[in-house]
Design a protein around this motif. Structure first.
Motif, PDB file in Angstrom:
ATOM      1  N   ILE A 143      -5.006  -2.892  -8.777  1.00 20.92           N
ATOM      2  CA  ILE A 143      -6.335  -2.337  -9.005  1.00 20.92           C
ATOM      3  C   ILE A 143      -6.203  -0.948  -9.590  1.00 20.92           C
ATOM      4  O   ILE A 143      -5.478  -0.112  -9.059  1.00 20.92           O
ATOM      5  CB  ILE A 143      -7.131  -2.292  -7.687  1.00 20.92           C
ATOM      6  N   ARG A 144      -6.899  -0.721 -10.703  1.00 24.85           N
ATOM      7  CA  ARG A 144      -6.823   0.577 -11.335  1.00 24.85           C
ATOM      8  C   ARG A 144      -7.597   1.600 -10.507  1.00 24.85           C
ATOM      9  O   ARG A 144      -8.720   1.344 -10.067  1.00 24.85           O
ATOM     10  CB  ARG A 144      -7.412   0.510 -12.746  1.00 24.85           C
ATOM     11  N   THR A 145      -6.978   2.746 -10.277  1.00 26.49           N
ATOM     12  CA  THR A 145      -7.679   3.847  -9.635  1.00 26.49           C
ATOM     13  C   THR A 145      -7.515   5.079 -10.514  1.00 26.49           C
ATOM     14  O   THR A 145      -6.665   5.099 -11.395  1.00 26.49           O
ATOM     15  CB  THR A 145      -7.070   4.190  -8.260  1.00 26.49           C
ATOM     16  N   MET A 146      -8.341   6.084 -10.247  1.00 31.08           N
ATOM     17  CA  MET A 146      -8.103   7.364 -10.889  1.00 31.08           C
ATOM     18  C   MET A 146      -6.815   7.930 -10.313  1.00 31.08           C
ATOM     19  O   MET A 146      -6.365   7.519  -9.251  1.00 31.08           O
ATOM     20  CB  MET A 146      -9.249   8.321 -10.600  1.00 31.08           C
ATOM     21  N   THR A 147      -6.215   8.902 -11.044  1.00 26.81           N
ATOM     22  CA  THR A 147      -5.005   9.541 -10.534  1.00 26.81           C
ATOM     23  C   THR A 147      -5.393  10.465  -9.394  1.00 26.81           C
ATOM     24  O   THR A 147      -5.540  11.649  -9.575  1.00 26.81           O
ATOM     25  CB  THR A 147      -4.321  10.355 -11.643  1.00 26.81           C
ATOM     26  N   ASN A 148      -5.595   9.911  -8.225  1.00 23.41           N
ATOM     27  CA  ASN A 148      -6.007  10.723  -7.091  1.00 23.41           C
ATOM     28  C   ASN A 148      -5.356  10.171  -5.833  1.00 23.41           C
ATOM     29  O   ASN A 148      -5.473   8.981  -5.542  1.00 23.41           O
ATOM     30  CB  ASN A 148      -7.531  10.685  -6.955  1.00 23.41           C
ATOM     31  N   PRO A 149      -4.663  11.030  -5.074  1.00 25.22           N
ATOM     32  CA  PRO A 149      -3.884  10.552  -3.929  1.00 25.22           C
ATOM     33  C   PRO A 149      -4.719   9.778  -2.905  1.00 25.22           C
ATOM     34  O   PRO A 149      -4.238   8.800  -2.331  1.00 25.22           O
ATOM     35  CB  PRO A 149      -3.332  11.829  -3.311  1.00 25.22           C
ATOM     36  N   LEU A 150      -5.970  10.212  -2.698  1.00 23.73           N
ATOM     37  CA  LEU A 150      -6.770   9.536  -1.670  1.00 23.73           C
ATOM     38  C   LEU A 150      -7.200   8.148  -2.124  1.00 23.73           C
ATOM     39  O   LEU A 150      -7.241   7.209  -1.329  1.00 23.73           O
ATOM     40  CB  LEU A 150      -8.004  10.373  -1.326  1.00 23.73           C
ATOM     41  N   LEU A 151      -7.531   8.009  -3.404  1.00 19.14           N
ATOM     42  CA  LEU A 151      -7.900   6.680  -3.909  1.00 19.14           C
ATOM     43  C   LEU A 151      -6.694   5.753  -3.846  1.00 19.14           C
ATOM     44  O   LEU A 151      -6.801   4.579  -3.463  1.00 19.14           O
ATOM     45  CB  LEU A 151      -8.388   6.784  -5.352  1.00 19.14           C
ATOM     46  N   VAL A 152      -5.548   6.293  -4.236  1.00 17.97           N
ATOM     47  CA  VAL A 152      -4.319   5.499  -4.175  1.00 17.97           C
ATOM     48  C   VAL A 152      -4.091   5.038  -2.735  1.00 17.97           C
ATOM     49  O   VAL A 152      -3.818   3.862  -2.464  1.00 17.97           O
ATOM     50  CB  VAL A 152      -3.119   6.345  -4.686  1.00 17.97           C
ATOM     51  N   GLU A 153      -4.261   5.990  -1.793  1.00 14.89           N
ATOM     52  CA  GLU A 153      -4.073   5.688  -0.369  1.00 14.89           C
ATOM     53  C   GLU A 153      -5.070   4.614   0.093  1.00 14.89           C
ATOM     54  O   GLU A 153      -4.724   3.689   0.820  1.00 14.89           O
ATOM     55  CB  GLU A 153      -4.271   6.977   0.441  1.00 14.89           C
ATOM     56  N   SER A 154      -6.322   4.742  -0.365  1.00 14.25           N
ATOM     57  CA  SER A 154      -7.359   3.786   0.029  1.00 14.25           C
ATOM     58  C   SER A 154      -6.965   2.369  -0.354  1.00 14.25           C
ATOM     59  O   SER A 154      -7.020   1.447   0.459  1.00 14.25           O
ATOM     60  CB  SER A 154      -8.687   4.102  -0.650  1.00 14.25           C
ATOM     61  N   TYR A 155      -6.563   2.208  -1.612  1.00 16.58           N
ATOM     62  CA  TYR A 155      -6.289   0.850  -2.066  1.00 16.58           C
ATOM     63  C   TYR A 155      -5.012   0.290  -1.468  1.00 16.58           C
ATOM     64  O   TYR A 155      -4.887  -0.914  -1.270  1.00 16.58           O
ATOM     65  CB  TYR A 155      -6.318   0.772  -3.599  1.00 16.58           C
ATOM     66  N   LYS A 156      -4.076   1.175  -1.135  1.00 22.30           N
ATOM     67  CA  LYS A 156      -2.907   0.712  -0.375  1.00 22.30           C
ATOM     68  C   LYS A 156      -3.378   0.178   0.964  1.00 22.30           C
ATOM     69  O   LYS A 156      -2.977  -0.900   1.397  1.00 22.30           O
ATOM     70  CB  LYS A 156      -1.944   1.885  -0.138  1.00 22.30           C
ATOM     71  N   ALA A 157      -4.247   0.952   1.617  1.00 21.99           N
ATOM     72  CA  ALA A 157      -4.742   0.543   2.934  1.00 21.99           C
ATOM     73  C   ALA A 157      -5.569  -0.744   2.840  1.00 21.99           C
ATOM     74  O   ALA A 157      -5.605  -1.531   3.783  1.00 21.99           O
ATOM     75  CB  ALA A 157      -5.571   1.667   3.541  1.00 21.99           C
ATOM     76  N   PHE A 158      -6.198  -0.967   1.697  1.00 21.60           N
ATOM     77  CA  PHE A 158      -6.990  -2.187   1.507  1.00 21.60           C
ATOM     78  C   PHE A 158      -6.096  -3.387   1.188  1.00 21.60           C
ATOM     79  O   PHE A 158      -6.582  -4.497   0.982  1.00 21.60           O
ATOM     80  CB  PHE A 158      -7.987  -2.027   0.352  1.00 21.60           C
ATOM     81  N   GLY A 159      -4.784  -3.155   1.072  1.00 23.06           N
ATOM     82  CA  GLY A 159      -3.864  -4.264   0.839  1.00 23.06           C
ATOM     83  C   GLY A 159      -3.505  -4.493  -0.617  1.00 23.06           C
ATOM     84  O   GLY A 159      -2.679  -5.351  -0.936  1.00 23.06           O
ATOM     85  N   ALA A 160      -4.121  -3.720  -1.547  1.00 27.21           N
ATOM     86  CA  ALA A 160      -3.881  -3.941  -2.974  1.00 27.21           C
ATOM     87  C   ALA A 160      -2.733  -3.064  -3.468  1.00 27.21           C
ATOM     88  O   ALA A 160      -2.166  -2.287  -2.707  1.00 27.21           O
ATOM     89  CB  ALA A 160      -5.141  -3.644  -3.771  1.00 27.21           C
ATOM     90  N   THR A 161      -2.398  -3.213  -4.752  1.00 23.99           N
ATOM     91  CA  THR A 161      -1.428  -2.330  -5.398  1.00 23.99           C
ATOM     92  C   THR A 161      -2.201  -1.378  -6.291  1.00 23.99           C
ATOM     93  O   THR A 161      -2.611  -1.731  -7.387  1.00 23.99           O
ATOM     94  CB  THR A 161      -0.448  -3.135  -6.277  1.00 23.99           C
ATOM     95  N   PRO A 162      -2.437  -0.152  -5.799  1.00 25.74           N
ATOM     96  CA  PRO A 162      -3.199   0.781  -6.638  1.00 25.74           C
ATOM     97  C   PRO A 162      -2.388   1.158  -7.868  1.00 25.74           C
ATOM     98  O   PRO A 162      -1.192   1.406  -7.767  1.00 25.74           O
ATOM     99  CB  PRO A 162      -3.390   2.000  -5.726  1.00 25.74           C
ATOM    100  N   THR A 163      -3.038   1.143  -9.028  1.00 23.51           N
ATOM    101  CA  THR A 163      -2.339   1.415 -10.281  1.00 23.51           C
ATOM    102  C   THR A 163      -3.098   2.479 -11.054  1.00 23.51           C
ATOM    103  O   THR A 163      -4.082   2.186 -11.713  1.00 23.51           O
ATOM    104  CB  THR A 163      -2.260   0.118 -11.118  1.00 23.51           C
ATOM    105  N   PRO A 164      -2.658   3.729 -10.944  1.00 20.46           N
ATOM    106  CA  PRO A 164      -3.361   4.783 -11.683  1.00 20.46           C
ATOM    107  C   PRO A 164      -3.170   4.558 -13.184  1.00 20.46           C
ATOM    108  O   PRO A 164      -2.073   4.289 -13.636  1.00 20.46           O
ATOM    109  CB  PRO A 164      -2.651   6.068 -11.237  1.00 20.46           C
TER     110      PRO A 164
END
Ligand code: NA
Ligand code: NA
Lengths: 316, 431, 185
Positions: A143-164
């Motif tokens: 899942i694409r996220t903005m380059t932001n540590p908290l968004l990255v952390e959120s999507y990790k916690a949601f089980g996805a692979t955050p991809t800035p």
């Protein structure tokens, strides 16, 4: 005088609608004139913010999420499930929150900015190529996220692979399946045609995209009392207008998407289905506190208190 | 103010100042006039930094690097030998292959600058050897690379789609028709050029020779596989494909062909950095200049004076073409799209034009503008990479520009060139 | 060809050393960028985790390459220019024009250097950090004023070189004429 106002979206998107109303009010009630500069015409988000700090721009709209590099506490808006989901509760929250109306203005003032208003832009929905209901379904989904540590952390916690990924590459990357999803408010999913390259829209209610309008502080303080009041009034009028405008905006955007792509599937997760995502929020909170320390904790605690107040006030 | 800025820029340009100076001076005069002194020049630095920030720019040094390794080593030569084995006996065969390769590479890489380097780099020496004039070669490479704007994926179309709220999928399909038409016209011109200038052909290769050429090119055929397969197959973004090509090129030339050593790699990397810097400082200075134009609302002033709201459909399309064409002569195409599209939007809606047609036309003008003097990133890239003087790079352009302008006019009067495929793919939207 | 500074004595040694640093920065920047980008792909497919800093690192590298490179390019006489009118002038006029061009360019570069330094200090004062790498933004900009200053110096020296020698020089080391390959460092 001619005042300049830059924002992060196109003229017909939420920030643009707010800016147009603000301009209309100012020009009706004062003899000043406002020039609007939509997304990209004077640079990216960080650029227009700096230009406002330098006094080249008198007004700027920057979302707190992007302000994080300047005011770390502003990233609190990326902590999932912190904002209310009911439109009325949300409006009441923004109007009465102590965190927003008393604590944030001080943080912005330290950066040479007068915080005029913060307002919600709409519930953030996730568009994906495959349906999902649980964090397990998101396993190995990029899942694409903005380059932001908290968004990255959120999507990790949601089980996805955050991809800035830079925004300019998102459409192409979805089309070629480099990523399989992204998140944005519904109107933005519609206007940026994200639905053309994904098939499912899922609302897990984790966030409501928030933005903020500021004035350059020196400029603001040098104005006459009258002008300052006119600006405050215009900001209030535009706030009321934008809250009203957003009633049904998500539904209207859903309609537009359905019309353009009838096969698009919309899912709203139930409270029960949301619970595992809600549980994941605590990891993100921890990360936020780690990044912002005591001052972050103060804001976070106040936000939670304000949320409760807003819920009590509107749901009784 | 606008007149003063443009005059200063043209004078400095003609006197032979390094190209960054006219741009910097233009921006400087703008800042000083706008803010009555030197007080806000930090914003000029900010915008210069912003100019080289877009992530898509990373593809440029990466493709320069990969192409340079391929050309210094054996990969490029083997690939071209293979192409020549099939088209060497045809009049203008090599030129037509070059145009087609530029179009295809540009289409997948999404970067016209990268195309100039990656295709033009290896093919130019071979075309010179075959007897084509250098000005023709350079103009062909620069202009054929710009067809890439029209063939999906196209960053210009994505930005237009977002700003004007138009379907990007439809825009992508609509660009294919005009893109291929231009390619065909370029091919015809190349053939005519070869005939008129008596460019010799090679004897037709036997099938045995062709097979040998293909076998020799097996390893290097990994490059198109990485780029086309990797990007359309969803493994890489264009930027990542570029970096993957670098890695593959390094492995091929050092381990398989054993053509290069560590010292060669160091030298190639350094030369890539040099070319990148020479082009990107112009991108940076151009961004600062664009900011001035945007902040001062110069386009708005000019367009409202021109009275665009009193023109019919055809008039509006011509006005749009001219505005974008002129805009792109001086300012970065992306910025031109961001500034001008909202200005034209109300008129486009008033006269009932199809936004997909408008978007295709705009993308075409942007493509032409990038190859049109005085300021064009692809011209700069060609100068930096091929180390040829400015005038030599642009001398051969007029026939290509004429073809491109001809296609623009054709598109205005026969929108079906663009909309035919779109209507096939999206039947609901017709009319 | 190896780059030999045309400056006398210690100055020449110093100039050659700087040239070597610039070229090392250029090469390292390009190689790191390739490595960083490929590593991100590998991370994404093999370890299901993108390198969260790839984009930011590439942005820093592009700044380093550009601003280390403009000085290096000035040294090599490689900056792009439109020389049609210039080339048609007689040699004496070319020399005078070249001195004017070099001096003007030097002045503009020093001016930009000044404002780049001021911009850097403003950034430092505001304390902005990169969202992923969490390092202060100003540290990524240090090369900018340095590169501009070194470029200004190269053009200043080119003006001097033209003033004191018989031929016309594009840079301290490169005579007129476009075909010369860059010298090695
Ligand atoms: Na393309
Ligand atoms: Na141009």
């Amino acid at each position: 005088d001619t005042w300049r106002y830059a924002f992060e979206e196109a003229l017909d998107e939420v920030q643009g609608i707010y800016a147009q109303k603000f301009k209309e009010e100012i020009e009706a009630n004062t003899d000043h004139e406002i020039q609007l500069f939509p997304y990209g015409t004077l640079g990216e988000s960080a650029d227009i913010m700096e230009q406002a700090q330098d006094g080249i721009l008198q007004f700027v709209d920057q979302s707190p999420g992007f302000t994080g590099s300047l005011i770390p506490e502003a990233q609190v808006f990326f902590v999932p499930y912190l904002l209310p989901q009911e439109p009325e509760t949300l409006a009441s929250f923004f109007e009465n929150s102590k965190a927003i109306n008393e604590m944030f203005p001080k943080l912005y003032a330290d950066q040479g900015l007068e915080l005029l208003t913060m307002f919600p832009e709409g519930e953030v929905a996730i568009t994906t190529k495959e349906p999902f209901k649980t964090p397990e379904d998101l396993d190995e989904v990029k899942i694409r996220t903005m380059t932001n540590p908290l968004l990255v952390e959120s999507y990790k916690a949601f089980g996805a692979t955050p991809t800035p990924l830079p925004w300019g590459e998102v459409y192409g990357a979805l089309q070629t399946n480099i990523i399989q999803g992204q998140e944005n408010p519904m109107f933005f999913i519609e206007s940026t045609k994200m639905y053309e390259v994904t098939d499912y829209v899922t609302r897990i209610g984790h966030n409501n995209f928030t933005t903020a309008v500021m004035a350059n502080k020196d400029f603001f303080e040098d104005l006459s009392d009258e002008d300052r009041q006119a600006i405050r009034d215009a900001a209030d009028a535009a706030f009321a207008h934008i809250i009203d405008y957003q009633k049904g905006l998500t539904e209207a955007s859903v309609e537009k998407i359905r019309e353009a792509k009838p096969s698009m599937t919309f899912t709203t997760l139930s409270e029960e289905e949301r619970q595992p995502f809600r549980d994941a929020a605590s990891e993100v909170e921890a990360k936020f506190l780690e990044m912002t320390g005591d001052s972050g904790k103060e804001i976070l605690d106040q936000m939670k208190e304000d949320l409760k107040t807003a819920e009590d006030a509107t749901q009784s | 103010m606008a007149a003063a800025i443009f005059s200063i820029m043209i004078v400095l340009l003609l006197l032979g100042f390094p190209m960054m100076i006219p741009l910097i001076a233009g921006a400087l005069v703008g800042f000083v006039t706008l803010f009555g002194g030197l007080g806000q020049l930090e914003t000029m630095i900010q915008q210069m930094m912003a100019g080289i920030r877009p992530a898509s720019l990373i593809a440029v040094p990466m493709f320069i690097f990969a192409a340079d390794i391929m050309t210094r080593g054996q990969s490029a030569g083997r690939l071209i030998d293979m192409v020549m084995a099939f088209v060497g006996h045809l009049k203008g065969g090599l030129a037509i292959s070059t145009a087609a390769a530029c179009t295809m590479f540009g289409a997948v890489s999404g970067s016209t600058q990268a195309t100039v380097v990656a295709i033009g780099g290896p093919l130019r020496p071979r075309m010179q050897k075959a007897g084509y004039g250098d000005s023709f070669i350079l103009a062909l490479i620069v202009n054929a690379s710009d067809i890439a704007f029209l063939i999906p994926p196209s960053i210009g179309m994505i930005i237009y789609g977002v700003v004007s709220n138009t379907s990007i999928a439809e825009l992508f399909i609509a660009g294919i028709g005009p893109g291929l038409l231009i390619l065909v016209l370029f091919a015809i011109y190349s053939w005519a050029y070869a005939v008129r200038n008596g460019v010799p052909t090679e004897p037709r290769a036997s099938w045995g020779e062709r097979l040998r050429a293909v076998r020799a090119a097996l390893w290097p055929l990994g490059f198109p596989a990485i780029i086309i397969g990797g990007i359309y197959g969803g493994i890489f973004s264009p930027t990542e494909a570029a970096a993957a090509c670098v890695l593959y090129a390094l492995i091929l030339e050092t381990l398989v062909f054993r053509e290069m050593g560590l010292r060669d790699i160091y030298r190639t990397a350094k030369s890539t950095g040099l070319i990148t810097a020479v082009v990107f400082i112009l991108v940076a200075a151009g961004a600062a200049f664009s900011w001035v134009i945007s902040f001062a609302q110069i386009p708005q002033a000019i367009l409202s004076a021109a009275g665009i709201d009193q023109m019919g459909q055809i008039g509006v399309l011509f006005a749009i073409s001219i505005a974008f064409f002129i805009g792109c002569m001086f300012v970065d195409p992306i910025v031109v799209i961001l500034i001008l599209v909202p200005i034209f939007a109300p008129v486009v809606a008033d006269v009932g034009l199809d936004p997909v047609l408008v978007g295709t036309l705009i993308t075409l003008q942007v493509a032409i503008g990038s190859a049109t003097p005085p300021f064009g990133c692809d011209i700069f890239t060609a100068i930096a990479v091929f180390k040829r003087p400015y005038m030599e790079v642009i001398r051969g352009t007029p026939p290509f520009i004429l073809i491109l302008l001809g296609v623009s006019v054709a598109l205005i009067f026969f929108p079906q060139i663009a909309l035919f495929l779109r209507d096939l793919a999206f039947p609901g939207e017709a009319g | 060809m190896v780059y030999v500074s045309s400056l006398p004595g210690v100055l020449g040694t110093f100039d050659a050393a700087i040239a070597r640093v610039e070229s090392a920065l250029l090469a390292a920047g390009v190689l790191l960028m390739a490595l960083n980008t490929v590593a991100n792909v590998v991370g994404r497919y093999l370890f299901q985790s993108s390198l969260f800093f790839t984009e930011e690192l590439n942005r820093i590298l592009i700044v380093v390459i550009t601003f280390a490179g403009i000085s290096y390019a000035a040294r090599q006489g490689r900056h792009i220019r439109m020389s049609a009118i210039y080339d048609s002038l007689p040699s004496r006029a070319r020399k005078i024009l070249m001195i004017v061009i070099a001096l003007t360019t030097a002045v503009l570069m020093f001016g930009l250097c000044w404002f780049a330094a001021a911009y850097l200090l403003t950034q430092a004062g505001r304390g902005r950090v990169l969202p992923a790498l969490q390092i202060p933004v100003w540290t990524t900009l240090v090369i900018v004023p340095i590169g501009l200053f070194m470029t200004g110096m190269q053009y200043l020296l080119t003006a001097v070189k033209n003033a004191i020698s018989r031929d016309v020089y594009l840079s301290t080391a490169v005579l007129e004429g476009y075909d010369d390959d860059e010298t090695e460092v």
